[in-house]
Design a protein around this motif. Sequence first.
Motif, PDB file in Angstrom:
ATOM      1  N   GLY B 699       0.830  -1.199   0.000  1.00  0.00           N
ATOM      2  CA  GLY B 699       0.000   0.000   0.000  1.00  0.00           C
ATOM      3  C   GLY B 699       0.861   1.244   0.000  1.00  0.00           C
ATOM      4  N   ILE B 701       3.991   1.501  -1.117  1.00  0.00           N
ATOM      5  CA  ILE B 701       4.620   1.643  -2.440  1.00  0.00           C
ATOM      6  C   ILE B 701       3.624   2.232  -3.436  1.00  0.00           C
ATOM      7  N   LEU B 702       2.390   1.719  -3.354  1.00  0.00           N
ATOM      8  CA  LEU B 702       1.334   2.211  -4.235  1.00  0.00           C
ATOM      9  C   LEU B 702       1.109   3.701  -4.026  1.00  0.00           C
ATOM     10  N   SER B 705       3.866   5.699  -5.481  1.00  0.00           N
ATOM     11  CA  SER B 705       3.822   5.777  -6.950  1.00  0.00           C
ATOM     12  C   SER B 705       2.688   6.676  -7.420  1.00  0.00           C
ATOM     13  N   VAL B 706       1.588   6.679  -6.636  1.00  0.00           N
ATOM     14  CA  VAL B 706       0.477   7.564  -7.004  1.00  0.00           C
ATOM     15  C   VAL B 706       0.880   9.017  -6.803  1.00  0.00           C
TER      16      VAL B 706
END
Lengths: 100, 708, 162
Positions: B699, B701-702, B705-706
């Motif tokens: 989550g 990392i996500l 990246s977002v």
Amino acid sequence: MIEPSAYLLLSAILFGIGVVGVVTRKNVLIILMSVELMLNGVNVAFVAVGSFLGDAAGGVFAFMVMTVAAAEAAVGLALLIALYRLKETIDITELKVLKW
Amino acid sequence: MVNGILDYLWLVPALPLLGVVLNGAIALFAERPLLLKEAGLPLAGGHGAAHGSHDDAHGTSSHGSAHGHHESPAYRKLVALIAPGVVGAAFVVALLCVLSLASRPADGRTFVQILFPWIQAGSLLVPAGLQLDPLSSVMALVVTGVGFLIHVYSVGYMSHERAFARYFVYLNLFMFAMLTLVLANNYLLMFVGWEGVGLCSYLLIGFWYEKQSASDAGKKAFVANRIGDFGVLLAMFLVFWTFGSLSYTEVFAKVPLLRESGVLTTGLATAITLLLFLGATGKSAQIPLYVWLPDAMEGPTPVSALIHAATMVTAGVYMVARSSALFLLAPDTMMVVAVIGAITAIFSATIGICQTDIKRVLAYSTVSQLGYMFLACGVGAFTAGIFHLVTHAFFKALLFLGSGSVIHALSGEQDMRKMGGLRKYVPVTFFTMFAATLAIAGIPGLSGFFSKDEILWQAFSSPHGSPVLWGVAAAAAGITAFYMFRLVFLTFFGDSRMDPEVEKHAHESPWTMTVPLSILAVLSVAGGWVGIPAVLGGSNFFEHWLAPVFHPVAAAGAHGAAAAGAHGAQGAVHHPVVLEIGLMALSVAIALCGIGLAYFLYRVRTGKPDEIAARWPNLYDVVYHKYYIDEFYEWAVIRRIVNFSTGLWQMFDALFIDGIVNGAAALVRAAGERVRRLQGGVVGGYAFSLLAGAVLLVGYILYRSVVQ
Amino acid sequence: MEPVLFILFGAIAVCGAIMVVTRKHPMASALYLILTLFAVAALFVLRQAHFLAAVQVIVYAGAVVVLFVFVIMLINVPENRMPVERVTTVRFLGVIAAGLFILESAVLARRFSMPKGPAAEVGTVEAVGRALFTDYLLAFEVTSVLLLSAVIGAIALAKKKI
């Protein structure tokens, strides 16, 4: 053409189902099989990404994972047999003597 | 350097320290194993304390036959050689140093030797340094001289003590601490010596620690001294805060300057000096902290002589005299000092009348004489105070050593009611003690007369003095003469009231004891001749010797001029010679009255004292019980502190502190009870933790990246 | 043709996997595991990884699952001694978390850009063999040690007396 992400999605699903098996089941045998499922999910990702990128490392890694999986299954099942002889159970929740 | 022998001044305290090291090694490696080995064996002539009798290490020793019981290990001879040897050497070095100092001009007689930098913290720079000036040279000579004689005496007195080496370790350590005290060139180093002598006093009072009363007395002395030390510490803080230095020369040099600039107000000076005086009352056994001194008689008699009569207890007087520049700025303190001194003098003298224990009489006499010294300091006559300190060291050490000799002769008997007629058994002891008694009673021509009369005269004539102080002091002098002669009459004259068994063995002491007695007797008689006042045709060498210490600083202070002038004949305030002679004659008459009364009551009408006691039972009872001061302290201070401490223990410690500690433990325990469930031993739980971690990580990392 | 086959075998693999974790008796799980493994092998073929597909069938289906079946029959747990599965908080949360994990991975996977197109010849015997015996030689040898130790460990553990 199939998107690379489709393979990754499938990989994640297989892995996730394996995780569900590990977390929810009590039967040690099924837990071990679920671990195999997780490893397979990872393998799918390795092979797919490797082939899309044209890198042989993906295949090699998958090969290694299979070897480890075989070794793990062998040792795990040997442990299971020893355990069943000792405790007469394959219920993982009854094996909590390491609590203290 | 051109200082010659003065450069070896450091040897004076260092030599006793060497004795401590050597004797300490002997005590630790030779004596202790021996004593421990013997501890299990039943011994015929056992440890002195085991007798449970009075101050006597050699209860059996006075029986001639008992001498053979003690094998005398070789190390004892070595100790007997080292301990007095180092002190004697220190005396010789001190004497040479003082002679060298005396050859200098009068205004250059201050020699400071910095040994090494000691404390460096911010602006606080305290070197370990020694200072030899007329005042400290007098003290150093008295301490080493009397100390040497008492060491020699101790060799004889303690010859059958089992912990022989331990005794001399303490005694040498005391000499080291006392010399540090008197020779220090700053307040902090003096305080080290001050605490050191307190420690040695504790160790020596409780020397026979197996005896409950001895160890209690040691603790009492230690605690009473702590109260005073607290005052000294605070005074030092104030001194440093005011002067920015702790060394005598710097502090006293700055006094006039700070006085003019208004930094050193009278209030500040009063605070400093009162706190210093609090320390002095503890160390020198003045009201209200005198209670420990009589109990200190539990120690061996030479210790009583050295520490609790001749040297350590005079440390307070020395400190007051040393700080005279400050005291002269605080007239209120001066008055307090004088009044406390006078009250102590007469108060403890009256207690001395009724005591029956020979050493206790001397103990109260010591308290009383120390009161005189403070009276002298309080009226600005520091020279007279130091003079009396010196003569008192001679005759009181002699009295104690003599009483030790008597006790020795009587196998440990200390009760005067069981003595009498001892003159023929212990002639040397009798003659020497009689000389000391004459001296303390103030018979003209002996040392005590000159010093005591100087104090009386100053109490009357000094600007700080008053006829009332003179009256009190003169009365105390009469009482002193009375109880001292009572002691002599009860002990040496009349019919023997001794236990026949004891009487059989009564004998004169060995030469190691009688020789110091004789020397001290000579000093008691002649020691005062250095200070014969001008009015009697003397040159008063002593006052001239000390003048550089007291006069320049006295002249600097606002009140100092008059105080300085009050000394002797050259003073600004002139009293008629007739008055001085008259008062002298009056005080002698009072002393003779005291002697006559003692003769009447204890030689002529021996039944009379009991009659008097019977007629006023309440008065006698109160005096006999030392005015119930100990009981009063017990009730007013000790029980309060104990109750308060108990309250603190039960309320604060048991509830609050323990509550915090137990609470912390309970908190951890409760937390553990909760967290324990995480580690239930069930693999599924661990797997879930892993999974949750993976979910959070992915989550994160996500999220990153977002965001990008 | 590829999308159809992918969806077909992918669906078989997922369904088989679900059956593996949901069966009560381990024997049924083992059989569904074989199904899943075959489907995954087919997916490998789709990506031109013939060698790995073969190994998958031979090693997994042929060795590992057979081992499972052997053990299941060896210890032969009676029906009434099978653990009774119950829903607990941790299990429920575990399923939720696993779902979240799949979701997250899916979102993350979509963000990767990768050259898409026909599979490169990286999973064939030649490609894998070349890589294994050149760049990954050390790893290959270490793997053999791993297998050896696993064999020894399994024998030691399965003995009558440990």
